[in-house]
Design a protein around this motif. Structure first.
Motif, short mmCIF file in Angstrom:
data_model
loop_
_atom_site.label_atom_id
_atom_site.label_comp_id
_atom_site.label_asym_id
_atom_site.label_seq_id
_atom_site.Cartn_x
_atom_site.Cartn_y
_atom_site.Cartn_z
N THR A 109 -0.11 5.57 -10.58
CA THR A 109 -0.94 4.39 -10.32
C THR A 109 -0.16 3.40 -9.48
O THR A 109 0.99 3.07 -9.79
CB THR A 109 -1.35 3.72 -11.64
OG1 THR A 109 -2.02 4.71 -12.43
CG2 THR A 109 -2.25 2.55 -11.40
N LEU A 110 -0.76 2.94 -8.41
CA LEU A 110 -0.13 1.96 -7.54
C LEU A 110 -0.55 0.56 -7.95
O LEU A 110 -1.68 0.35 -8.39
CB LEU A 110 -0.53 2.20 -6.08
CG LEU A 110 -0.19 3.56 -5.48
CD1 LEU A 110 -0.65 3.61 -4.02
CD2 LEU A 110 1.29 3.86 -5.58
N THR A 111 0.37 -0.39 -7.77
CA THR A 111 0.03 -1.78 -8.03
C THR A 111 -0.94 -2.26 -6.96
O THR A 111 -1.13 -1.61 -5.92
CB THR A 111 1.30 -2.66 -8.00
OG1 THR A 111 1.80 -2.68 -6.65
CG2 THR A 111 2.37 -2.16 -8.96
N ALA A 112 -1.52 -3.43 -7.18
CA ALA A 112 -2.44 -4.00 -6.19
C ALA A 112 -1.73 -4.21 -4.86
O ALA A 112 -2.30 -3.94 -3.79
CB ALA A 112 -3.02 -5.31 -6.72
N ASP A 113 -0.47 -4.67 -4.89
CA ASP A 113 0.28 -4.88 -3.65
C ASP A 113 0.55 -3.56 -2.93
O ASP A 113 0.47 -3.48 -1.70
CB ASP A 113 1.61 -5.59 -3.93
CG ASP A 113 1.43 -7.07 -4.28
OD1 ASP A 113 0.33 -7.62 -4.03
OD2 ASP A 113 2.39 -7.66 -4.82
N GLN A 114 0.88 -2.52 -3.69
CA GLN A 114 1.11 -1.21 -3.08
C GLN A 114 -0.17 -0.64 -2.47
O GLN A 114 -0.14 -0.06 -1.39
CB GLN A 114 1.69 -0.24 -4.12
CG GLN A 114 3.11 -0.59 -4.53
CD GLN A 114 3.60 0.24 -5.70
OE1 GLN A 114 2.84 0.54 -6.63
NE2 GLN A 114 4.87 0.62 -5.67
N GLN A 115 -1.29 -0.83 -3.16
CA GLN A 115 -2.57 -0.38 -2.62
C GLN A 115 -2.90 -1.14 -1.33
O GLN A 115 -3.40 -0.54 -0.37
CB GLN A 115 -3.68 -0.59 -3.66
CG GLN A 115 -3.57 0.33 -4.85
CD GLN A 115 -4.58 -0.01 -5.92
OE1 GLN A 115 -5.62 -0.60 -5.66
NE2 GLN A 115 -4.28 0.38 -7.15
N SER A 173 -1.07 11.73 8.11
CA SER A 173 -0.65 11.92 6.71
C SER A 173 0.87 11.93 6.58
O SER A 173 1.42 11.42 5.60
CB SER A 173 -1.22 13.22 6.14
OG SER A 173 -0.69 14.36 6.79
N ALA A 174 1.56 12.48 7.56
CA ALA A 174 3.03 12.49 7.55
C ALA A 174 3.57 11.08 7.74
O ALA A 174 4.51 10.67 7.05
CB ALA A 174 3.56 13.41 8.63
N LEU A 175 2.96 10.33 8.64
CA LEU A 175 3.36 8.94 8.86
C LEU A 175 3.19 8.13 7.58
O LEU A 175 4.10 7.40 7.15
CB LEU A 175 2.55 8.33 10.00
CG LEU A 175 2.81 6.86 10.30
CD1 LEU A 175 2.79 6.62 11.79
CD2 LEU A 175 1.78 5.99 9.61
N LEU A 176 2.05 8.27 6.94
CA LEU A 176 1.79 7.51 5.70
C LEU A 176 2.75 7.91 4.59
O LEU A 176 3.28 7.05 3.89
CB LEU A 176 0.34 7.73 5.26
CG LEU A 176 -0.74 7.15 6.18
CD1 LEU A 176 -2.11 7.66 5.77
CD2 LEU A 176 -0.70 5.64 6.19
N ALA A 177 2.96 9.21 4.43
CA ALA A 177 3.87 9.68 3.37
C ALA A 177 5.28 9.17 3.61
O ALA A 177 5.96 8.72 2.68
CB ALA A 177 3.85 11.20 3.30
N CYS A 178 5.73 9.22 4.84
CA CYS A 178 7.07 8.77 5.18
C CYS A 178 7.21 7.26 4.92
O CYS A 178 8.17 6.82 4.29
CB CYS A 178 7.36 9.09 6.65
SG CYS A 178 9.04 8.74 7.18
N ALA A 179 6.25 6.48 5.38
CA ALA A 179 6.29 5.03 5.18
C ALA A 179 6.29 4.66 3.71
O ALA A 179 7.07 3.81 3.27
CB ALA A 179 5.10 4.36 5.88
N CYS A 180 5.45 5.32 2.94
CA CYS A 180 5.34 5.01 1.51
C CYS A 180 6.59 5.44 0.75
O CYS A 180 7.09 4.69 -0.10
CB CYS A 180 4.09 5.64 0.92
SG CYS A 180 2.57 4.88 1.54
N GLY A 208 5.82 -0.19 0.35
CA GLY A 208 5.87 -1.56 0.86
C GLY A 208 6.61 -2.55 -0.02
O GLY A 208 6.51 -3.75 0.19
N THR A 209 7.39 -2.06 -0.99
CA THR A 209 8.07 -2.98 -1.92
C THR A 209 9.57 -3.08 -1.71
O THR A 209 10.21 -3.93 -2.33
CB THR A 209 7.83 -2.53 -3.39
OG1 THR A 209 8.43 -1.25 -3.59
CG2 THR A 209 6.34 -2.49 -3.71
N SER A 210 10.16 -2.26 -0.85
CA SER A 210 11.62 -2.25 -0.73
C SER A 210 12.14 -3.52 -0.05
O SER A 210 11.47 -4.13 0.78
CB SER A 210 12.10 -1.02 0.04
OG SER A 210 11.84 -1.16 1.43
#
Length: 191
Positions: free
Chosen positions: A3-9, A31-38, A44-46
């Motif tokens: 489950t992702l937090t609201a900020d992660q979503q 899909s590769a770009l999204l997986a790599c970024a996440c 988006g929390t680091s």
């Protein structure tokens, strides 16, 4: 699926809106770009992402002339063996679309040709492309960790259902012989 937090979503939604069109425009699987970024930014929390705006944690030493991006010097762990903190240049971007273009340019201009060709042969295969990201500088750069990073990236891609963003590539597969003629098929990248 975790489950992702609201900020992660919100981060994922913003990546889809801003970065997916860039990946499609570069004929690379979103899909590769999204997986790599996440995976690289902790959705988006680091701390590095918060300072750079670039969710791929791309380090840019001065001798990396093949990639163009603004930089910011930040501390990071130098190697998994010694855990020593070192200060390095990281790519800094103003928008997620700009970050996505840096990601695309990073891959399509990777200086070690065998690995660049290896990943670009997978451009019509989101899972294969995602699993090949560690061979063009994403994740920890040791042989043992490349395999782990490949699995981690693939797991994020699968668990988050990012493959739905690759649907246009299914249509392109039907035109693969034509794409090979113009240099964009599974046999290679832009020539």
């Amino acid at each position: 699926m975790p489950t992702l937090t609201a900020d992660q979503q919100a981060f994922v939604r913003k990546m889809v809106a801003e970065a997916v069109p860039v990946a499609l425009g570069n004929m690379l699987p979103p899909s590769a770009l999204l997986a790599c970024a996440c995976a690289e930014s902790g959705f988006g929390t680091s701390a590095i992402f918060r300072k750079t705006g670039c969710p791929f944690n791309l380090q840019k030493p001065d001798h990396y002339k093949w990639i163009k991006c603004d930089v910011i010097k930040l501390p990071t762990i130098g190697s998994d063996a010694d855990k020593k903190v070192v200060w390095v240049n990281f790519c800094k971007t103003k928008t997620l679309a700009e970050a996505a273009q840096v990601w695309c340019d990073w891959i399509t201009n990777w200086p070690y040709k065998p690995n660049r060709e290896r990943i670009l042969k997978q451009r019509l295969n989101g899972d294969g492309f995602t699993r090949t990201l560690p061979w063009v500088g994403f994740g920890t750069q040791t042989e043992a960790f490349r395999k782990k990073n490949a699995e981690d990236f693939a797991k994020v891609r699968t668990e988050q259902g990012f493959a739905v963003h690759d649907l246009p590539f299914d249509v392109l597969k039907a035109f693969n012989p034509l794409l090979n003629v113009i240099g964009l098929g599974a046999a290679g990248g832009r020539r």
